[in-house]
Design an enzyme around this catalytic site. Structure first.
Site, PDB file in Angstrom:
ATOM      1  N   ASP A  22       0.829  -1.202   0.000  1.00 53.88           N
ATOM      2  CA  ASP A  22       0.000   0.000   0.000  1.00 53.88           C
ATOM      3  C   ASP A  22       0.868   1.258   0.000  1.00 53.88           C
ATOM      4  O   ASP A  22       1.987   1.250   0.516  1.00 53.88           O
ATOM      5  CB  ASP A  22      -0.907  -0.020   1.248  1.00 53.88           C
ATOM      6  CG  ASP A  22      -2.058   0.963   1.132  1.00 53.88           C
ATOM      7  OD1 ASP A  22      -2.286   1.491   0.015  1.00 53.88           O
ATOM      8  OD2 ASP A  22      -2.730   1.214   2.152  1.00 53.88           O
ATOM      9  N   ASN A  70     -10.669  -2.612  -6.067  1.00 57.23           N
ATOM     10  CA  ASN A  70      -9.849  -1.756  -6.943  1.00 57.23           C
ATOM     11  C   ASN A  70     -10.486  -1.526  -8.325  1.00 57.23           C
ATOM     12  O   ASN A  70     -10.113  -0.592  -9.038  1.00 57.23           O
ATOM     13  CB  ASN A  70      -8.440  -2.342  -7.136  1.00 57.23           C
ATOM     14  CG  ASN A  70      -7.536  -2.165  -5.927  1.00 57.23           C
ATOM     15  OD1 ASN A  70      -6.619  -2.956  -5.709  1.00 57.23           O
ATOM     16  ND2 ASN A  70      -7.780  -1.131  -5.115  1.00 57.23           N
TER      17      ASN A  70
HETATM   18  C1  FPP Z   1      -1.683   0.102  -3.416  1.00 62.56           C
HETATM   19  O1  FPP Z   1      -1.278   1.442  -3.435  1.00 62.56           O
HETATM   20  C2  FPP Z   1      -1.159  -0.661  -4.543  1.00 62.56           C
HETATM   21  C3  FPP Z   1      -1.904  -1.267  -5.508  1.00 62.56           C
HETATM   22  C4  FPP Z   1      -3.381  -1.232  -5.537  1.00 62.56           C
HETATM   23  C5  FPP Z   1      -1.301  -2.002  -6.610  1.00 62.56           C
HETATM   24  C6  FPP Z   1      -0.030  -2.746  -6.348  1.00 62.56           C
HETATM   25  C7  FPP Z   1       0.653  -3.006  -7.616  1.00 62.56           C
HETATM   26  C8  FPP Z   1       1.996  -2.961  -7.795  1.00 62.56           C
HETATM   27  C9  FPP Z   1       2.963  -2.753  -6.716  1.00 62.56           C
HETATM   28  C10 FPP Z   1       2.603  -3.117  -9.146  1.00 62.56           C
HETATM   29  C11 FPP Z   1       2.424  -4.358  -9.892  1.00 62.56           C
HETATM   30  C12 FPP Z   1       2.458  -5.594  -9.127  1.00 62.56           C
HETATM   31  C13 FPP Z   1       2.921  -6.766  -9.573  1.00 62.56           C
HETATM   32  C14 FPP Z   1       2.760  -7.959  -8.709  1.00 62.56           C
HETATM   33  C15 FPP Z   1       3.627  -6.924 -10.840  1.00 62.56           C
HETATM   34  P1  FPP Z   1      -2.395   2.572  -3.516  1.00 62.56           P
HETATM   35  O2  FPP Z   1      -2.575   2.908  -4.952  1.00 62.56           O
HETATM   36  O3  FPP Z   1      -3.623   2.112  -2.821  1.00 62.56           O
HETATM   37  O4  FPP Z   1      -1.694   3.735  -2.760  1.00 62.56           O
HETATM   38  P2  FPP Z   1      -2.421   4.902  -1.902  1.00 62.56           P
HETATM   39  O5  FPP Z   1      -3.064   4.208  -0.747  1.00 62.56           O
HETATM   40  O6  FPP Z   1      -1.273   5.764  -1.506  1.00 62.56           O
HETATM   41  O7  FPP Z   1      -3.381   5.577  -2.809  1.00 62.56           O
END
Ligand code: FPP
Length: 248
Positions: A22, A70
């Site tokens: 996250d 998501n």
């Molecule tokens: C959460 O951060 C992250 C995600 C919803 C996506 C995670 C994906 C990756 C790290 C990249 C690709 C993964 C793989 C396995 C190849 P957020 O967007 O919720 O952050 P925020 O809470 O700061 O908005």
């Protein structure tokens, strides 16, 4: 944080680590960049976490890459995440092979774009015989979705006679989940300072130790993982018993 690795007791590693990655969006925002830049930058942390877990001897690593919820994000961000997934899997399959890592998924993957499904299937098939570690990507996953699906399948097996009521045990229920055959995670890590489970592996983390860190996912490095494992190893896991019973 130098030397943390040497403090880890390799005989007491969690067999299964689950991670809620996250903070990508906030990381990007702090840099005045688009949220999608945060996701792109998160791939480095994914790579490092996978490699470090394999090096240490962790058997299963599950990463929460995309939740059922998501899908409610802006279309632009969803598309960027899906493309990133496709390109990362395509480019990392070689590394998975080299490191003897098997790829699996949990979640409603049939809802992913077909290109993504194809790329995943190729990588899953190619790595199926690898034995050092299993990397599980939770994609279009949510625990309530998984449990609902399990309930429906159990109900239909009861109806057809394939399952009898007296056969319903905790381990039988586990077999109906997407994680069937995997050990339950002993350690759950969440980055970015949020102290929530967000519909992730609710059944499976019943006895997991929880580790929360303020580090945003794109900044997560092997030292942070060592720190989480050391915290896990410093805790007494009682499973409902008393401290005296554990030390006896
Ligand atoms: C959460 O951060 C992250 C995600 C919803 C996506 C995670 C994906 C990756 C790290 C990249 C690709 C993964 C793989 C396995 C190849 P957020 O967007 O919720 O952050 P925020 O809470 O700061 O908005």
């Amino acid at each position: 944080m130098a030397g943390l690795k040497e403090e880890i007791n390799l005989d007491n590693l969690p067999k299964h680590i689950a991670v809620i990655m996250d903070g990508n969006g906030r990381w990007a925002k702090m840099k005045g960049k688009l949220r999608t830049f945060g996701h792109e930058s998160g791939v480095k942390a994914v790579r490092e976490t996978v490699e470090t877990c394999a090096e240490l001897g962790v058997s299963y690593l599950t990463l929460y890459a995309f939740s059922t919820e998501n899908w409610n994000r802006p279309k632009f961000e969803i598309n960027a995440l899906m493309s990133l997934l496709v390109s990362t899997i395509a480019s990392e399959t070689k590394t998975l092979m080299k490191n003897n890592i098997r790829l699996q998924t949990i979640g409603d993957t049939l809802t992913l774009p077909s290109k993504c499904q194809r790329e995943l299937k190729e990588a899953i098939d190619a790595t199926a015989g690898n034995t050092r570690m299993t990397l599980v990507l939770a994609l279009s996953y949510s625990s309530r979705w998984e449990i609902t699906k399990a309930m429906k399948n159990m109900a239909s097996d009861i109806q057809s006679g394939a399952l009898k009521e007296e056969e319903i045990t905790e381990s039988k229920i586990s077999q109906y989940l997407d994680t069937s055959g995997m050990p339950d995670p002993e350690l759950l890590i969440r980055t970015s300072g949020e102290h929530r489970i967000s519909n992730f592996l609710l059944w499976q983390i019943s006895y997991a130790e929880l580790f929360f860190t303020d580090v945003l996912w794109p900044d997560f490095r092997k030292e942070h993982l060592y720190e989480a494992i050391l915290s896990y190893q410093g805790r007494e896991r009682r499973f409902g018993k008393t401290s005296e019973q554990i030390s006896a």
